[in-house]
Design an enzyme around this catalytic site. Structure first.
Site, PDB file in Angstrom:
ATOM      1  N   GLU A   1       0.988  -1.336  -0.158  1.00 51.49           N
ATOM      2  CA  GLU A   1      -0.019   0.163   0.096  1.00 51.49           C
ATOM      3  C   GLU A   1       0.808   1.272   0.071  1.00 51.49           C
ATOM      4  O   GLU A   1       1.961   1.263   0.625  1.00 51.49           O
ATOM      5  CB  GLU A   1      -1.057  -0.273   1.297  1.00 51.49           C
ATOM      6  CG  GLU A   1      -1.692   1.076   1.760  1.00 51.49           C
ATOM      7  CD  GLU A   1      -2.662   1.939   0.540  1.00 51.49           C
ATOM      8  OE1 GLU A   1      -3.481   1.100   0.056  1.00 51.49           O
ATOM      9  OE2 GLU A   1      -2.463   2.994   0.227  1.00 51.49           O
TER      10      GLU A   1
ATOM     11  N   CYS B   1     -13.323  -0.751  -8.769  1.00 47.61           N
ATOM     12  CA  CYS B   1     -14.426   0.223  -8.599  1.00 47.61           C
ATOM     13  C   CYS B   1     -14.925   1.004  -9.971  1.00 47.61           C
ATOM     14  O   CYS B   1     -15.452   1.908  -9.867  1.00 47.61           O
ATOM     15  CB  CYS B   1     -14.399   1.102  -7.502  1.00 47.61           C
ATOM     16  SG  CYS B   1     -12.703   1.790  -7.559  1.00 47.61           S
TER      17      CYS B   1
HETATM   18  N1  SAH Z   1      -8.255  -3.101  -0.621  1.00 45.62           N
HETATM   19  C1  SAH Z   1      -8.401  -2.136   0.395  1.00 45.62           C
HETATM   20  C2  SAH Z   1      -8.295  -0.434  -0.413  1.00 45.62           C
HETATM   21  C3  SAH Z   1      -8.605  -0.291  -1.762  1.00 45.62           C
HETATM   22  S1  SAH Z   1      -8.807   1.286  -2.033  1.00 45.62           S
HETATM   23  C4  SAH Z   1     -10.061  -1.969   0.944  1.00 45.62           C
HETATM   24  O1  SAH Z   1     -10.699  -2.846   0.375  1.00 45.62           O
HETATM   25  O2  SAH Z   1     -10.185  -1.331   1.809  1.00 45.62           O
HETATM   26  C5  SAH Z   1      -7.332   1.441  -3.064  1.00 45.62           C
HETATM   27  C6  SAH Z   1      -5.969   1.825  -2.327  1.00 45.62           C
HETATM   28  O3  SAH Z   1      -4.830   1.930  -3.154  1.00 45.62           O
HETATM   29  C7  SAH Z   1      -5.989   2.879  -1.459  1.00 45.62           C
HETATM   30  O4  SAH Z   1      -5.594   2.786  -0.217  1.00 45.62           O
HETATM   31  C8  SAH Z   1      -4.834   3.800  -2.098  1.00 45.62           C
HETATM   32  O5  SAH Z   1      -4.154   4.424  -0.993  1.00 45.62           O
HETATM   33  C9  SAH Z   1      -3.861   2.895  -2.509  1.00 45.62           C
HETATM   34  N2  SAH Z   1      -2.997   3.008  -3.721  1.00 45.62           N
HETATM   35  C10 SAH Z   1      -3.101   3.838  -4.792  1.00 45.62           C
HETATM   36  N3  SAH Z   1      -2.199   3.917  -5.706  1.00 45.62           N
HETATM   37  C11 SAH Z   1      -1.284   2.815  -5.134  1.00 45.62           C
HETATM   38  C12 SAH Z   1       0.122   2.414  -5.676  1.00 45.62           C
HETATM   39  N4  SAH Z   1       0.565   2.985  -6.842  1.00 45.62           N
HETATM   40  N5  SAH Z   1       0.595   1.399  -4.901  1.00 45.62           N
HETATM   41  C13 SAH Z   1       0.037   0.985  -3.727  1.00 45.62           C
HETATM   42  N6  SAH Z   1      -1.136   1.468  -3.178  1.00 45.62           N
HETATM   43  C14 SAH Z   1      -2.007   2.487  -4.029  1.00 45.62           C
END
Ligand code: SAH
Length: 379
Positions: A261, A336
């Protein structure tokens, strides 16, 4: 029932009496975009598609004619605040608390912040409620740190709403309509709430990402975990893991889980969540998912299952190409945004993977958003 603010607010695409037709619209959209990749199941509707939002936020302005503080939401296309007393998608208790805060602001002579003149104090309210725990967090977003008569204000709020479990002041000194600022102070309680999803407990801080529809989230996560069909021996990778939700639930039936993350605070929450759920076989890395997966593929690390849950923009090309090099047996893609999902499936299914099943879950009734889980298996 029709919503009076329907067009002005802009958050909903469908009127409140149109649940059946919006499901048909959503089904049609996913059929069109995704059926060429594999079998598209019927979208899972929400049994009671109202008052599902466990995260409610509002902004304020002062109505000089009526000499009153008014609360509402930012119009999706402008910075204008549309007055709203009740929203059919919001948790009812959260809307009640907002109305009380609005009254208290007048009683305590706390001026709403005006973004044009950069004057005033009260900017936003964010309320988060634990669906199963019932815990409620109120975040009062202010334009400056000094909060006159804050103890009396909080006391008065708690007197009206004994169900509030924590109150946080967040200071937002920016001149944008960004919702939260960087700095937070706890005014009452522990500063976060907890909730239970798929029998695991999760911490929700003011800024952490947590799905807004807990009833449908449980269905979504169960579908994703089901598709992984874990037997206890698998190495699992949870990409874009947020506060660790999917990985933590999966870790109960896997050998080992690695979560990645980008957001530092989310990773902190993920580590706390893992401890809270006594998961000793899950690890988190704060990094860009594409970068990490690329390194893992280069080092020939082995993963049986990859969960990926990217933001609306979908995964980067680098991520997808590295994922193809990593060669997990299964990929569970949680999306999403069906448009970027279709784009990414194009790459993943070109040679190496086959989309076995495509299932949408109606997580955001009345809005246009569609959440989808896809199970991909190596050919
Ligand atoms: N799976 C989790 C969060 C999904 S939302 C749940 O169901 O609650 C998408 C997440 O991707 C967010 O927390 C955002 O911070 C993260 N994110 C966005 N770009 C990213 C990247 N390049 N590498 C890693 N994480 C990333």
């Amino acid at each position: 029932m029709q919503c009076k603010q329907f067009k002005k607010c802009g958050a909903c695409r469908f009127q409140l009496d149109e649940y059946e037709s919006q499901l048909a619209y959503k089904q049609n959209r996913i059929d069109n975009l995704l059926s060429k990749f594999g079998k598209v199941e019927k979208i899972i509707p929400m049994e009671n598609p109202f008052n599902y939002r466990n995260k409610v936020q509002c902004a304020f302005y002062y109505d000089f004619k009526r000499k009153k503080c008014v609360s509402g939401v930012y119009q999706s296309t402008s910075k204008k605040i549309i007055p709203i007393d009740y929203c059919a998608l919001d948790d009812k208790k959260a809307d009640e608390i907002i109305l009380s805060i609005r009254k208290l602001a007048d009683e305590f002579r706390i001026p709403p912040y005006d973004i044009r003149t950069k004057s005033g104090f009260l900017r936003h309210i964010l309320i988060r409620k634990g669906f199963k725990s019932g815990e409620i967090m109120v975040v009062i977003v202010t334009a400056s740190p000094v909060f006159p008569s804050k103890s009396n204000f909080v006391k008065a709020l708690l007197k009206k709403h004994g169900e509030i479990t924590t109150v946080v002041q967040n200071i937002n000194t920016t001149d944008t309509n960004l919702f939260l600022g960087e700095q937070s102070k706890i005014l009452y309680g522990k500063g976060y709430i907890e909730d239970i999803l798929c029998s695991c407990t999760f911490r929700i801080s003011p800024a952490s990402f947590y799905q807004v529809n807990p009833v449908q989230t449980e269905i979504l996560y169960k579908t994703a975990i089901d598709y992984a069909a874990l037997s206890g021996t698998e190495a699992v990778f949870d990409a874009y893991c947020g506060t660790g939700t999917i990985g933590i639930i999966a870790s109960k039936s896997a050998k080992q889980v690695l979560g990645v993350e980008l957001n530092k605070n989310a990773v902190k929450d993920a580590v706390i969540n893992a401890k809270k759920n006594k998961c000793e076989n899950i690890f988190f890395i704060e990094a860009d998912a594409a970068q990490l997966i690329n390194e893992l593929a280069k080092e020939k690390e082995h993963f049986d299952v990859v969960f990926m849950d990217p933001p609306r923009a979908g995964a980067s090309r680098k991520f997808l190409l590295s994922l193809l090099k990593l060669k997990p047996q299964k990929i569970i893609y949680i999306s999403c945004n069906p448009k970027t999902l279709a784009r990414d499936l194009e790459t993943l299914t070109e040679k190496e993977y086959k989309a076995e099943i495509i299932q949408s879950v109606d997580m955001f009734p009345f809005t246009e958003h569609i959440e989808t889980v896809v199970k991909l298996i190596k050919k």
